[in-house]
Design a protein around this motif. Structure first.
Motif, PDB file in Angstrom:
ATOM      1  N   GLN A 441       0.831  -1.212   0.000  1.00  0.00           N
ATOM      2  CA  GLN A 441       0.000   0.000   0.000  1.00  0.00           C
ATOM      3  C   GLN A 441       0.866   1.263   0.000  1.00  0.00           C
ATOM      4  OE1 GLN A 441      -2.623  -0.646   3.376  1.00  0.00           O
ATOM      5  NE2 GLN A 441      -4.281  -1.235   1.992  1.00  0.00           N
ATOM      6  N   LYS A 442       1.965   1.212   0.728  1.00  0.00           N
ATOM      7  CA  LYS A 442       2.887   2.357   0.738  1.00  0.00           C
ATOM      8  C   LYS A 442       3.517   2.549  -0.643  1.00  0.00           C
ATOM      9  CE  LYS A 442       6.713   4.204   3.504  1.00  0.00           C
ATOM     10  NZ  LYS A 442       7.665   3.912   4.606  1.00  0.00           N
ATOM     11  N   LYS A 445       1.019   4.264  -3.020  1.00  0.00           N
ATOM     12  CA  LYS A 445       0.977   5.722  -2.849  1.00  0.00           C
ATOM     13  C   LYS A 445       2.230   6.381  -3.438  1.00  0.00           C
ATOM     14  CE  LYS A 445      -1.867   5.459   1.325  1.00  0.00           C
ATOM     15  NZ  LYS A 445      -1.939   5.693   2.789  1.00  0.00           N
ATOM     16  N   GLU A 448       1.755   6.529  -7.131  1.00  0.00           N
ATOM     17  CA  GLU A 448       0.764   7.560  -7.482  1.00  0.00           C
ATOM     18  C   GLU A 448       1.410   8.939  -7.493  1.00  0.00           C
ATOM     19  OE1 GLU A 448      -3.864   6.706  -6.600  1.00  0.00           O
ATOM     20  OE2 GLU A 448      -2.631   7.160  -4.838  1.00  0.00           O
ATOM     21  N   LYS A 449       2.211   9.217  -6.466  1.00  0.00           N
ATOM     22  CA  LYS A 449       2.882  10.522  -6.414  1.00  0.00           C
ATOM     23  C   LYS A 449       3.848  10.697  -7.586  1.00  0.00           C
ATOM     24  CE  LYS A 449       2.651  11.240  -1.409  1.00  0.00           C
ATOM     25  NZ  LYS A 449       3.435  11.385  -0.150  1.00  0.00           N
TER      26      LYS A 449
END
Length: 560
Positions: A441-442, A445, A448-449
């Motif tokens: 999950q990290k 993210k 995504e960034k």
């Protein structure tokens, strides 16, 4: 050995305890350790849904029928309280009054907490010390109103004395733990398997230790109490009114009517619950209340003699060439079975338990813990050496396990990784564009960034999740292609209309959901939004619950 009268029980009703207290105790504690259980708001009982699940795991299947027919189980309630008294679990037993108008205590947010340290310490003791600990807790209850005279044991059928005045006079000076210990020692001096007359046991006690229960000298203050050491006890005719009772202090057979009744009720209490005795009852109609001379006979078991003589043996374990593991133990060997059940399937479970090594379970355990020495574990438990063919099989299974590495909490990333993300998240490279990664999950993210447009997919345990056609993956299955449009057919569609009930206050929402569970009903609830969703057929249930809360909450349903 004491000399008692042997008796014939052919015309009597024999009662055998079909429950295994020790097994049920461990079953209950394990269930609590694996589940978040919130006790009932109003009476602090276990919710019915949990009761049913626990009943299915217990040693006697009749508990399921009891819950379905009566809504509760005295045996499970007894095991629940015993686990609390042993310190294996913890929860509030004293409620609070929820307002000035409250007439009864409530138990809001009363979750059961598992005390793993206390339980582990118990498991690490010998079976003899475990038995002593359980018995000590059961014997030690000294409350004048919580004893065999006034409170029914989970398996008892005998009626009790009226508890009015149970904390006054003579009752305050009875050392119940001492009396119970004396009776247990007496029983341990009986031959196992022999039916003895209960009347002869009571006669023996009267002749040899008449003050085993009520002390000879009582420091009573009341003049009336001093005149009658049996002032706490009265009886009446069967079917008679409560006011038509009489005391027993002036009767010649008062020992049989008080101490004798205690002995009868003791026999169907701790000794019966622990599997120390079997008992028989008369079918004759009772002439007085409480009944007297109803429990006519008893026989002690080998389990009682082992416990009282401090001769409980540790389980005897034998591994057979057919991969069966035989566990012989008169007392439930929880620690040993906990270690073996991860590796075995259960064939039969009793005093003689039969397990069988399961290849899949062994490989799974070896994959999780590569240092696990299963042959060494079995060798340490078994009274004999492990058969050569079983050692060979375990070694072969271990080679299969070497082909597996279990990654818990990891994810699988499909796609090329840059150096920074690889150093931060990559664990193992399966292929140039496939990596096992930490903190999926990290990583999602992070991607995504970085404007990589990632897609996060969580696959269920049952299999890989289907993905849309525009998503590329080497592992997940694609959605099935659309079939050609069939010829028009006429269908009748059923429409279900849902009502969403919104609760503006957390207090009434929790009271509603708690009462709902107490009634054994399950609806779609959302703790975050404090809403309950239901269909037309469930509207009656909702209204019944709301009506039951009228004394605490005034409610009006307004459509929006």
């Amino acid at each position: 050995m004491i000399k008692l009268e042997k008796t014939d029980v052919e015309s009597l009703e024999v009662f055998l305890n079909t429950h295994d207290l020790r097994r049920d105790l461990h079953t209950f504690v394990r269930y609590v350790s694996e589940n978040d259980i919130k006790r009932a708001h109003r009476d602090n009982s276990l919710p019915k849904a949990h009761l049913k699940r626990i009943a299915k795991m217990m040693s006697d299947s009749s508990l399921i029928r009891d819950i379905n027919e009566e809504g509760h189980s005295s045996w499970i309630a007894f095991i629940d309280r015993l686990s609390l008294d042993l310190g294996f679990v913890d929860y509030e037993t004293t409620g609070t009054y929820m307002g000035y108008s409250s007439h009864t205590e409530s138990y809001p947010d009363n979750y059961i907490e598992f005390s793993d340290k206390t339980y582990d310490n118990f498991l690490n003791q010998s079976l003899q010390k475990q038995e002593d600990k359980i018995l000590k807790v059961l014997v030690a209850d000294a409350a004048p109103c919580r004893n065999e005279f006034f409170v029914s044991a989970p398996l008892s059928i005998l009626d009790k004395f009226a508890y009015s005045g149970c904390a006054t006079g003579t009752m305050k000076h009875i050392a119940f733990p001492k009396a119970r210990t004396y009776l247990l020692k007496l029983l341990s001096n009986c031959h196992p398997g022999v039916w003895y007359s209960t009347a002869s046991l009571i006669e023996y006690i009267e002749n040899n230790n008449p003050f085993f229960l009520i002390p000879e000298k009582l420091p009573l203050k009341s003049v009336e109490h001093k005149k009658d050491r049996y002032h706490n006890f009265s009886e009446r005719k069967t079917g008679g009114a409560w006011g038509e009772s009489w005391g027993v202090g002036n009767l010649e057979d008062r020992f049989q009517r008080v101490e004798g009744r205690f002995v009868e009720r003791f026999l169907e209490g701790i000794p019966l619950n622990m599997g120390y005795v079997d008992v028989t009852y008369s079918n004759e109609k009772d002439e007085v209340v409480p009944s007297i001379n109803k429990l006519r006979a008893f026989r002690v078991t080998d389990r009682l003699l082992c416990a009282m003589n401090k001769s409980i043996k540790e389980p005897e374990i034998t591994v057979l060439p057919n991969h069966e593991i035989h566990v012989n133990s008169m007392f439930y060997p929880a620690k040993v079975l906990d270690r073996l059940l991860d590796l075995c399937n259960v064939i039969t479970e009793d005093v003689h338990t039969v397990l069988k090594l399961a290849k899949k379970k062994v490989i799974k355990q070896l994959a999780v813990n590569q240092r696990l020495d299963i042959s060494g574990l079995l060798r340490g438990l078994s009274v004999h050496d492990i058969p050569a063919n079983v050692k060979k099989e375990i070694a072969a299974w271990a080679e299969h396990a070497d082909n597996f590495t279990v990654y818990e909490g990891f994810g699988l990333l499909e796609g090329n990784m840059d150096r920074d993300s690889a150093e931060q998240f990559a664990s193992v490279a399966i292929a140039p564009d496939v990596n096992i990664v930490r903190d999926p999950q990290k990583l999602y993210k992070y991607l995504e960034k970085a404007e990589k447009i990632p897609i996060y997919v969580k696959h269920p345990d049952s299999g890989l999740k289907s993905l849309a056609d525009n998503v590329q993956s080497k592992f997940a299955r694609k959605n099935s292609p659309k079939k050609s449009v069939p010829k028009r057919k006429q269908f009748t569609l059923k429409r279900t209309i849902y009502t969403i009930l919104e609760f503006p206050d957390k207090g009434i929402y929790e009271a509603f959901t708690s009462t709902l569970l107490d009634n054994g009903s399950v609806l779609n609830t959302n703790n975050h939004t404090k809403t309950v969703t239901f269909t037309k057929k469930d509207e009656k249930i909702v209204m019944e619950v709301l009506n039951s809360l009228k004394k605490q909450y005034a409610t009006v349903i307004k459509d929006t």
